[in-house]
Structures are given as C-alpha cells and as structure tokens.
Design an enzyme around this catalytic site. Sequence first.
Site, short mmCIF file in Angstrom:
data_model
loop_
_atom_site.label_atom_id
_atom_site.label_comp_id
_atom_site.label_asym_id
_atom_site.label_seq_id
_atom_site.Cartn_x
_atom_site.Cartn_y
_atom_site.Cartn_z
N TRP A 21 0.83 -1.22 0.00
CA TRP A 21 0.00 0.00 0.00
C TRP A 21 0.86 1.27 0.00
O TRP A 21 1.76 1.38 0.84
CB TRP A 21 -0.91 0.00 1.24
CG TRP A 21 -1.83 1.17 1.35
CD1 TRP A 21 -2.66 1.66 0.40
CD2 TRP A 21 -2.01 2.02 2.51
NE1 TRP A 21 -3.37 2.74 0.89
CE2 TRP A 21 -2.99 2.98 2.18
CE3 TRP A 21 -1.46 2.04 3.80
CZ2 TRP A 21 -3.43 3.96 3.09
CZ3 TRP A 21 -1.89 3.01 4.70
CH2 TRP A 21 -2.87 3.95 4.33
N TYR A 54 -4.71 -0.31 -4.70
CA TYR A 54 -3.36 0.18 -4.45
C TYR A 54 -2.74 0.68 -5.77
O TYR A 54 -2.53 -0.10 -6.71
CB TYR A 54 -2.47 -0.91 -3.83
CG TYR A 54 -2.90 -1.36 -2.43
CD1 TYR A 54 -3.92 -0.71 -1.73
CD2 TYR A 54 -2.29 -2.45 -1.81
CE1 TYR A 54 -4.32 -1.13 -0.47
CE2 TYR A 54 -2.69 -2.88 -0.54
CZ TYR A 54 -3.71 -2.21 0.11
OH TYR A 54 -4.11 -2.63 1.37
N ALA A 213 1.36 2.47 12.55
CA ALA A 213 0.48 3.64 12.39
C ALA A 213 1.04 4.59 11.33
O ALA A 213 1.19 5.78 11.56
CB ALA A 213 0.25 4.34 13.73
N LYS A 220 10.03 8.63 14.03
CA LYS A 220 10.68 9.66 13.20
C LYS A 220 9.92 10.97 13.13
O LYS A 220 10.43 11.95 12.60
CB LYS A 220 10.95 9.12 11.80
CG LYS A 220 9.74 8.83 10.97
CD LYS A 220 10.26 8.33 9.63
CE LYS A 220 9.19 7.65 8.85
NZ LYS A 220 9.77 6.83 7.80
N GLY A 286 4.98 -2.62 6.22
CA GLY A 286 5.11 -1.72 5.07
C GLY A 286 6.51 -1.15 5.14
O GLY A 286 7.04 -0.93 6.24
N GLU A 295 15.46 -3.80 9.45
CA GLU A 295 15.31 -3.47 10.87
C GLU A 295 14.03 -4.13 11.43
O GLU A 295 14.06 -4.78 12.48
CB GLU A 295 15.24 -1.94 11.02
CG GLU A 295 15.01 -1.42 12.44
CD GLU A 295 16.19 -1.70 13.38
OE1 GLU A 295 17.27 -2.07 12.91
OE2 GLU A 295 15.98 -1.58 14.61
P1 NDP Z 1 3.05 0.71 8.73
O1 NDP Z 1 2.09 1.34 9.67
O2 NDP Z 1 4.09 -0.15 9.33
O3 NDP Z 1 3.71 1.87 7.87
C1 NDP Z 1 4.74 1.57 6.97
C2 NDP Z 1 5.53 2.83 6.66
O4 NDP Z 1 6.19 3.31 7.83
C3 NDP Z 1 6.62 2.55 5.66
O5 NDP Z 1 6.16 2.55 4.33
C4 NDP Z 1 7.60 3.65 5.97
O6 NDP Z 1 7.07 4.86 5.41
C5 NDP Z 1 7.51 3.72 7.50
N1 NDP Z 1 8.45 2.79 8.15
C6 NDP Z 1 8.37 1.42 8.19
N2 NDP Z 1 9.39 0.91 8.88
C7 NDP Z 1 10.15 1.93 9.30
C8 NDP Z 1 11.33 2.02 10.07
N3 NDP Z 1 11.95 0.95 10.55
N4 NDP Z 1 11.84 3.26 10.32
C9 NDP Z 1 11.22 4.36 9.86
N5 NDP Z 1 10.09 4.34 9.11
C10 NDP Z 1 9.55 3.14 8.84
O7 NDP Z 1 2.29 -0.22 7.68
P2 NDP Z 1 1.37 0.16 6.42
O8 NDP Z 1 0.47 1.29 6.75
O9 NDP Z 1 2.24 0.30 5.23
O10 NDP Z 1 0.50 -1.14 6.30
C11 NDP Z 1 1.12 -2.39 5.96
C12 NDP Z 1 0.31 -3.11 4.94
O11 NDP Z 1 -0.99 -3.37 5.45
C13 NDP Z 1 0.03 -2.36 3.63
O12 NDP Z 1 1.11 -2.38 2.74
C14 NDP Z 1 -1.16 -3.11 3.11
O13 NDP Z 1 -0.75 -4.31 2.51
C15 NDP Z 1 -1.94 -3.40 4.38
N6 NDP Z 1 -2.99 -2.40 4.59
C16 NDP Z 1 -4.29 -2.82 4.51
C17 NDP Z 1 -5.33 -1.96 4.68
C18 NDP Z 1 -6.72 -2.47 4.59
O14 NDP Z 1 -7.66 -1.66 4.56
N7 NDP Z 1 -6.92 -3.75 4.50
C19 NDP Z 1 -5.11 -0.52 4.94
C20 NDP Z 1 -3.71 -0.17 5.05
C21 NDP Z 1 -2.71 -1.08 4.89
P3 NDP Z 1 7.97 6.14 5.00
O15 NDP Z 1 9.39 5.68 4.86
O16 NDP Z 1 7.36 6.63 3.75
O17 NDP Z 1 7.77 7.09 6.12
#
Ligand code: NDP
Length: 327
Positions: A21, A54, A213, A220, A286, A295
């Site tokens: 996503w 997506y 979240a 960060k 994600g 990490e």
């Molecule tokens: P998270 O809440 O874990 O957010 C992921 C984002 O956080 C990353 O893309 C990155 O964004 C940041 N991040 C992740 N790890 C780190 C780290 N170690 N250090 C710093 N920043 C970090 O998960 P998602 O919101 O992406 O959700 C995960 C999955 O869940 C989605 O890909 C999707 O498959 C599913 N999903 C399903 C939904 C539904 O309605 N069914 C709705 C939403 C998600 P950045 O670097 O850009 O800051």
Amino acid sequence: MQYNNLGKSGLQVSRLSLGSWLTFGKQIADETAAELMQVAYDNGINFFDNAEIYARGKSEEVMGAILKKKGWARDSYIVSSKAFFGIGGELPTQKGLSRKHLVEACEAALKRFGLDYLDLYYCHRPDKQTPIEETVWTMHQLIMQGKILYWGTSEWSAQEIMEAHMFAKQNHLIGPIVEQPEYNMFVRDKVEVEFSQIYKTVGLGTTTWSPLASGILSGKYNSEFPDGTRLGMEGLEWLKERNLTPERIKAVLALTDLAKELGLSLPVMSLAWCLKNPNVSTVILGASKVPQLQENLKALDAQALLTEEIMNRIEAILDNKPAFPAY
Ligand code: NDP
C-alpha cells in the site's frame, strides 16, 4: 521466521508479511520494490499483500512483474488482492461486493498480476448495498473455479463476519477464514475485544495492517517533520491528520525511552508488541526502504524481551487498553 495457521485453515502464513500500500507503483521505484520482496522472501516471509485500489492496479502489476522475474516456485508464497474500491472508476458497477464487481475485479487482478490464481482474496470493506449472501456465494464460486484459494474480509464488523459464516454454513459454502483489521498500539478495539469470541467459534485468523500507524511508531515524527516520508506525501493530508496527533506523539516519546532501555529501536518494539498478541496471525509490514524492512524483521526475536513487566509498562504509557463491555 515463525509460521502459523491462518485461523483454522491449513494455510501456513509467516508471522511477518509484506504489503504494498502506497509504496509499490507509487512512492518507490520498482527496483526498490523488487529488493524489498527479495529481502522478505530470503528471510522467510511467504505472504505478499495487495489490493486492486493500491496505486489503482499498478501495485498488482509491479508485484506480478517482480514475481515473474524472480521465478520463485508458485507453491512457496502466498499472494493476495482485495476488491471493493475498484481502480478508480466511479460507476456503481465498478466497485462494491456485488457478484458483478467481484468476478470482474478478480479476473482483472489476475491479469494485472499475470497469475492463474490468488491465494487469498479479500472483501476490502463491507458493502451495505449488497446482500452478504451474494458476496458469500460469489467468493465460494471463485474458489470452485480455482481463481482464488481462500477468502477473507477487511474492516468488517464481528456481526458481518458472523453473518457470512452463518450463511456459508447453512448452504455448505466456504466461508471467510481471515479478517484484515488495523492493529497497532493506538488502534486496538477490534482485535482485542470485538473479535475475541470469533477467534474461538469460527477460528478467525487475522492479517493486521499499519502496525506502525503509518510510521508514527518508528519515532521519526517525534521532533522535526522528516522529508521524503509517507505523511508528507501529497494527497495524504488526511492520513497525517488522523495519525499525527499530539497525544500520540506524547506516547511515542515515552515509548522511545522504553525501547532504548531494552536496546531496541522503537519500530522493532512496536512490531514485537503486535506479534505478542496470539490472535494476530501475521503482521503486515510496510516499508519504503530496504533498511527499514531489515530493521523491522528483528521484531521476531525482540518478542522475548517484551516480558510481562515490560508489557505492563507499555500499557501504562499507552493508557488505552480497550475494555470489555461491563455487565
Ligand atoms: P506501517 O504502519 O508499518 O507503515 C509503513 C511505513 O512506515 C513505511 O512505508 C515507511 O514509510 C515507515 N516505516 C516502516 N518501517 C520503518 C522504520 N523501521 N523506520 C522508519 N520508518 C519506517 O504499515 P502500512 O500502513 O504500510 O500497512 C502495511 C500493509 O498493510 C500495507 O502495505 C497493506 O498491505 C496493508 N494495509 C491494509 C489496509 C486495509 O484496509 N486492509 C489498509 C492499510 C494497509 P515512509 O518511509 O514513507 O515514512
């Protein structure tokens, strides 16, 4: 990697999985998406999550192209998609959970992926305008046709899930095996209270989303707003507003100190906290960068450090434990 059954199904899913996503086909280059999938696969992640909405279908295309190029054995991974939101068409037949949209959406997803079948297919939201019977029949038929292997729901209520199960049972159809709810330190009600009975009765599995979240729980956003992150992306102001609140940042600052004390990074502690819940079948990660994923994978080992005492200290910081109804 640890694996467990997805609900009471026989499908063995890795406890950490990878979703696409906002990243695949949108925020990140296709090469980065390929690297992320390789790191995930090499570390035993066997589930890749996707949806028609997506990047409006592009995320499925990118993932499908990567799977083709990698040439991994089809029986070594689980791939999902979800239908409900469509890929941007506004006509009433282009979204929802009617037989028409589900059948057309599944066909279109298979084409975009370049796959013969999807392992998991989700009803991305409940559709108040389609009878649940029609949706259950359609998902059952897609299974019978070999286009999908299992089906589930996302952000359905316990009542809606039970309605689907009752109808399936009465008519000897295959019901949903899994729900995909949001679950993280700030959003807990459904997973911890609402579904508590149906884990036992129907054997519900969960594939939980947004464990950090949207990045807040990486820490960060604790001081200055960082460049090049999700919550700074154009069009996602609503997500920033929803997630980046003063109350949350206050909690995240305290959690950051606790994580430091344990010798963990905050994202690792936050993910390990999700994994500690035995009703979470898999935490969908994600990542926009490979080092983030590397990490985050440490969360599996970090679970051992989250003792009862530490979980209580986290609870005291969060101060949001969902209550069961009092009688
Ligand atoms: P998270 O809440 O874990 O957010 C992921 C984002 O956080 C990353 O893309 C990155 O964004 C940041 N991040 C992740 N790890 C780190 C780290 N170690 N250090 C710093 N920043 C970090 O998960 P998602 O919101 O992406 O959700 C995960 C999955 O869940 C989605 O890909 C999707 O498959 C599913 N999903 C399903 C939904 C539904 O309605 N069914 C709705 C939403 C998600 P950045 O670097 O850009 O800051």
